[in-house]
Scaffold this motif. Structure first.
Motif, PDB file in Angstrom:
ATOM      1  N   CYS A   1       5.770  -6.245  -8.435  1.00 54.40           N
ATOM      2  CA  CYS A   1       5.488  -6.281  -7.069  1.00 54.40           C
ATOM      3  C   CYS A   1       6.778  -6.231  -6.122  1.00 54.40           C
ATOM      4  O   CYS A   1       6.559  -5.978  -5.020  1.00 54.40           O
ATOM      5  CB  CYS A   1       4.548  -7.415  -6.536  1.00 54.40           C
ATOM      6  SG  CYS A   1       2.834  -7.432  -7.593  1.00 54.40           S
TER       7      CYS A   1
ATOM      8  N   VAL B   1       3.850  -3.482   1.743  1.00 54.38           N
ATOM      9  CA  VAL B   1       2.435  -4.409   1.564  1.00 54.38           C
ATOM     10  C   VAL B   1       1.362  -3.358   0.928  1.00 54.38           C
ATOM     11  O   VAL B   1       0.738  -3.708   0.085  1.00 54.38           O
ATOM     12  CB  VAL B   1       2.078  -5.056   2.887  1.00 54.38           C
ATOM     13  CG1 VAL B   1       0.835  -5.437   2.860  1.00 54.38           C
ATOM     14  CG2 VAL B   1       2.882  -6.267   3.084  1.00 54.38           C
ATOM     15  N   PRO B   2       1.166  -2.266   1.487  1.00 51.99           N
ATOM     16  CA  PRO B   2      -0.024  -1.390   0.766  1.00 51.99           C
ATOM     17  C   PRO B   2       0.166  -0.717  -0.510  1.00 51.99           C
ATOM     18  O   PRO B   2      -0.664  -0.754  -1.480  1.00 51.99           O
ATOM     19  CB  PRO B   2       0.101  -0.141   1.882  1.00 51.99           C
ATOM     20  CG  PRO B   2       0.559  -0.445   2.980  1.00 51.99           C
ATOM     21  CD  PRO B   2       1.617  -1.597   2.684  1.00 51.99           C
TER      22      PRO B   2
ATOM     23  N   GLY C   1      -0.278  -3.904  -2.703  1.00 53.03           N
ATOM     24  CA  GLY C   1      -1.979  -4.097  -2.791  1.00 53.03           C
ATOM     25  C   GLY C   1      -2.336  -2.816  -3.778  1.00 53.03           C
ATOM     26  O   GLY C   1      -3.238  -3.254  -4.498  1.00 53.03           O
TER      27      GLY C   1
ATOM     28  N   LYS D   1      -1.364  -4.145  -7.496  1.00 56.33           N
ATOM     29  CA  LYS D   1      -2.059  -5.297  -7.701  1.00 56.33           C
ATOM     30  C   LYS D   1      -3.686  -4.851  -8.165  1.00 56.33           C
ATOM     31  O   LYS D   1      -4.296  -5.083  -9.095  1.00 56.33           O
ATOM     32  CB  LYS D   1      -2.216  -6.351  -6.718  1.00 56.33           C
ATOM     33  CG  LYS D   1      -1.134  -6.982  -6.641  1.00 56.33           C
ATOM     34  CD  LYS D   1      -1.140  -8.074  -5.551  1.00 56.33           C
ATOM     35  CE  LYS D   1      -1.961  -9.199  -5.882  1.00 56.33           C
ATOM     36  NZ  LYS D   1      -2.095 -10.159  -4.712  1.00 56.33           N
ATOM     37  N   ALA D   2      -4.122  -3.649  -7.367  1.00 58.92           N
ATOM     38  CA  ALA D   2      -5.379  -3.243  -7.727  1.00 58.92           C
ATOM     39  C   ALA D   2      -5.594  -2.693  -8.969  1.00 58.92           C
ATOM     40  O   ALA D   2      -6.696  -2.691  -9.628  1.00 58.92           O
ATOM     41  CB  ALA D   2      -5.925  -2.317  -6.600  1.00 58.92           C
TER      42      ALA D   2
ATOM     43  N   GLU E   1       1.753 -11.062   0.228  1.00 57.54           N
ATOM     44  CA  GLU E   1       0.786  -9.851  -0.311  1.00 57.54           C
ATOM     45  C   GLU E   1       0.574 -10.179  -1.724  1.00 57.54           C
ATOM     46  O   GLU E   1      -0.342 -10.051  -2.274  1.00 57.54           O
ATOM     47  CB  GLU E   1       1.260  -8.611   0.265  1.00 57.54           C
ATOM     48  CG  GLU E   1       0.236  -7.523  -0.577  1.00 57.54           C
ATOM     49  CD  GLU E   1      -0.994  -7.296  -0.128  1.00 57.54           C
ATOM     50  OE1 GLU E   1      -1.343  -7.916   1.070  1.00 57.54           O
ATOM     51  OE2 GLU E   1      -1.860  -6.662  -0.612  1.00 57.54           O
ATOM     52  N   THR E   2       1.794 -10.550  -2.589  1.00 55.94           N
ATOM     53  CA  THR E   2       1.692 -10.552  -4.024  1.00 55.94           C
ATOM     54  C   THR E   2       1.295 -11.916  -4.234  1.00 55.94           C
ATOM     55  O   THR E   2       0.259 -11.926  -5.175  1.00 55.94           O
ATOM     56  CB  THR E   2       3.379 -10.666  -4.313  1.00 55.94           C
ATOM     57  OG1 THR E   2       3.996  -9.547  -3.948  1.00 55.94           O
ATOM     58  CG2 THR E   2       3.511 -11.109  -5.623  1.00 55.94           C
TER      59      THR E   2
ATOM     60  N   ASP F   1      -1.150 -13.535  -2.790  1.00 56.03           N
ATOM     61  CA  ASP F   1      -2.533 -13.573  -2.395  1.00 56.03           C
ATOM     62  C   ASP F   1      -3.400 -13.473  -3.462  1.00 56.03           C
ATOM     63  O   ASP F   1      -3.334 -12.330  -4.217  1.00 56.03           O
ATOM     64  CB  ASP F   1      -2.937 -12.379  -1.385  1.00 56.03           C
ATOM     65  CG  ASP F   1      -4.314 -12.516  -0.678  1.00 56.03           C
ATOM     66  OD1 ASP F   1      -4.742 -13.560  -0.351  1.00 56.03           O
ATOM     67  OD2 ASP F   1      -4.874 -11.205  -0.368  1.00 56.03           O
TER      68      ASP F   1
END
Ligand code: SF4
Ligand code: SF4
Lengths: 110, 283
Positions: B36, B146-147, B150, B153-154, B176-177, B179
């Motif tokens: 990340c 951030v996106p 995301g 991670k998705a 963000e990581t 979360d």
């Protein structure tokens, strides 16, 4: 023509402000009628994009020239696109800047 | 289980901890490692191999000049200053746009539509039989980490055991990581600076309600201040890795401590058990 000066306060006696986007006040002077107006900058504490937002204020007020210390890249682009000329002033009061502007003594910044 | 590895600043050996954890556990079960740290991902250096990459895009507004009547509403709305409405056209600053879609909604003329622009990539590789590596990479110049995080991670959302290697610091990308993480391993060094940054990171993690523990890396054996801090804040020191020139060399060559010195696998397995225990997951 209308000229905008960036200032720390709302009057012509105020110190001029070097930063454009984060200037507390924009003092806009109509050189033809002599009328002046102080516009408080709502973006002083803004997180980002304050330059173009401030440029928008000048555009809405039909300003044709800006006298300030430093103008960031995005603001510069917006002001140039809007045909607003930029002049550099680093000194004391708005009155001083106005005098120098009238005398054509300020450096134009491209 | 999702475990984040974070540190208050760069260079503490956060990636070393993430890579060795993932490597060791992958010897026994499937593991996914998500890099990340999208501005400077480095885990692929430990785990080279062919990767399949997809673009991460975000929608940005496109202005229909024929429909626009220059009313200025979009510019007024955009709190990021990405739109300046001139007398004769709309000026758009893509690098200031946060893709909130708000200008679209406020335009009374329906003159704004969205089109995707690329801000980075997510690559997936299988460097070891039971290890999947997902790497987020932000395009240079794009501020939108951030996106991309995301999206990375998705890709691992449904995987059973996932490690997130966070970017250093405590800014938005770290949030963000973290979360959705079940646990956070905070990696620190035994220096005054290390301690200061650990404090910041520990605050963020506590604020997010994520259970955490500490790994002291490159310890010089004088960790009193760090140990005191951890004791005061109920943070368990889960592992201490001593300073060792050989370890540093292994790291610099993109090698893994647990591969060069298999006796360390036991300690990384214990670290993982500790994570499960502190996170309240049954062993
Ligand atoms: S999408 Fe949001 S951030 Fe981007 S220009 Fe429109 S209002 Fe501004
Ligand atoms: S809100 Fe729509 S019509 Fe108004 S200036 Fe923006 S794009 Fe043009």
């Amino acid at each position: 023509m209308k000229v905008c000066f960036t200032a720390k306060g709302a009057t012509l006696e105020s110190l001029s402000e070097e930063r454009f986007g984060r200037a507390p006040f924009f003092i806009i002077i109509d050189l033809d009628s002599g009328a002046s107006e102080a516009v408080q900058n709502p973006y002083v504490e803004g997180a980002g994009g304050v330059g173009p937002k401030a440029a928008q204020i000048l555009i809405s007020h039909d300003v044709t020239a800006l006298v300030s210390g430093q103008v960031g890249g995005n603001a510069r682009e917006a002001l140039m696109a809007a045909g607003i000329e930029m002049f550099t002033f680093r000194g004391s009061s708005v009155n001083d800047a106005l005098e120098q502007f009238k005398k054509n003594a300020l450096q134009r910044s491209e | 289980m999702k475990i984040a590895v974070a540190s208050g600043k760069g260079g503490t050996g956060k990636s070393m901890v993430a890579a060795n954890l993932a490597y060791t556990l992958s010897l026994a079960e499937p593991v996914t490692l998500v890099d990340c740290d999208v501005e400077e991902p480095n885990l692929h250096l430990f785990f080279p191999g062919p990767a399949e990459s997809t673009d991460v895009t975000i929608p940005v507004p496109v202005f229909d000049t024929a429909a626009c009547d220059l009313c200025g509403k979009c510019g007024e709305f955009c709190q990021f200053g990405a739109i300046t409405v001139l007398r004769d056209r709309v000026l758009f600053f893509p690098e200031l746009c946060h893709s909130c879609g708000g200008c679209l909604l406020v335009c009374p003329k329906g003159a704004i539509t969205e089109s995707p622009v690329r801000i980075g990539t997510v690559s997936v590789s299988i460097p070891l039989p039971s290890l999947i590596l997902v790497t987020g990479l932000l395009d240079t110049g794009s501020p939108l980490a951030v996106p991309v995080i995301g999206a990375a991670k998705a890709r691992a959302a449904t995987h059973p055991l996932v490690f997130y290697d966070s970017s250093p610091g405590t800014a938005c990308p770290v949030i963000e990581t973290l979360d959705g993480s079940d646990f956070c391993v905070l990696v620190t060094e035994s220096t005054p600076f290390g301690l200061h940054d650990l404090e910041l990171a520990a605050d963020v993690v506590a604020g997010m309600g994520i259970p955490a523990g500490v790994v002291i890396n490159r310890s010089d054996g004088e960790d009193e201040a760090t140990l005191d801090f951890c004791a005061e804040h109920d943070l368990e020191v889960m592992m201490t890795v001593p300073f060792d020139r050989e370890f540093a060399a292994i790291q610099n060559q993109g090698c893994l401590l647990c591969r060069e010195h298999p006796e360390w696998q036991e300690r990384f397995r214990a670290l993982y058990s500790g994570c499960r225990h502190l996170a309240g997951v049954s062993p």
